[in-house]
Design a protein around this motif. Sequence first.
Motif, PDB file in Angstrom:
ATOM      1  N   ALA A  46     -24.204   6.895  47.559  1.00 56.25           N
ATOM      2  CA  ALA A  46     -24.461   7.125  49.179  1.00 56.25           C
ATOM      3  C   ALA A  46     -26.230   6.755  49.010  1.00 56.25           C
ATOM      4  O   ALA A  46     -26.570   6.325  50.089  1.00 56.25           O
TER       5      ALA A  46
ATOM      6  N   ARG B 107     -21.105   9.638  47.107  1.00 54.47           N
ATOM      7  CA  ARG B 107     -20.578   9.517  48.672  1.00 54.47           C
ATOM      8  C   ARG B 107     -19.612  10.917  48.818  1.00 54.47           C
ATOM      9  O   ARG B 107     -18.918  10.995  47.868  1.00 54.47           O
TER      10      ARG B 107
ATOM     11  N   HIS C  90     -27.085   4.091  51.770  1.00 54.57           N
ATOM     12  CA  HIS C  90     -25.818   3.710  52.640  1.00 54.57           C
ATOM     13  C   HIS C  90     -25.881   2.143  52.426  1.00 54.57           C
ATOM     14  O   HIS C  90     -25.639   1.414  53.283  1.00 54.57           O
TER      15      HIS C  90
ATOM     16  N   SER D  11     -27.238   4.642  59.994  1.00 52.87           N
ATOM     17  CA  SER D  11     -26.389   4.996  59.087  1.00 52.87           C
ATOM     18  C   SER D  11     -26.567   6.635  58.555  1.00 52.87           C
ATOM     19  O   SER D  11     -25.917   7.214  58.093  1.00 52.87           O
TER      20      SER D  11
END
Length: 261
Positions: A10, A35, A70, A84
């Motif tokens: 992420a 993530r 992201h 994001s």
Amino acid sequence: MTTEQSPEPAIRVQGIEKSFGELHVLRGVDLDVARGSIFALLGSNGAGKTTLVRILSTLLRADAGTAVVHGFDVAAKPGDVRESISLTGQFAAVDEILTGRENLVLVARLRHLKTPGAVADELLDRFSLTEAGGRRAGTYSGGMRRRLDIAMSLIGDPPIIFLDEPTTGLDPQARIEVWDTVKKLAQGGTTVLLTTQYLDEAEQLADRIAILHQGTIIQNGTLAELKQLLPPAQVEYVEKQPSLEDVFLSLVGATGTEKES
């Protein structure tokens, strides 16, 4: 023959540097955040934690290195990054004159959501604030204000949330309330990067912990991996595993911090 590729992190940080005049705050930071995980950036006051979060949230430009959040480069696509993420600072940013529900409705309207009232009610329920939703936020306890602040930051369902010193100034009960909130965020799939100087907070929450000291990451791993850096102590023939505090102080020393801008 095909091999499964691991998903992109992420957050990916490579060689980030930042100085303010002659003060070198970040000296080449590298880290990946998986993530849906809770990643704790642990360090003393002045270690560079807030500076790194400000770079990742596009509030500050790095002098060198790259950061991807992201899937978007923070320098090249700051607008996509901001869509994001959500950032919760060290102090709750709620309007104490408005009620808890009105705070949430206001943010939902600013984000141009179609049903701000329904969004507010769902978040009040999710954060156990329904009964207090009609009260002015100024009457809330520290833990309740912090939970409301985090709820406001989740409007629009950002996949990544930055929590900068989320329990600063809170009493023990309020800290536990915030910890429970953070755990639920990760369970729901949100990626959480939190900065903290509290060793027990990192120990309670994080899937991985990176220790930032004098502008660089000096260790990065799970709690179990970090504890393995020190041998267990024996007291009266009883084996004692090292605590995260033992590991932290062994790595950075008990004194000596830099001033952070």
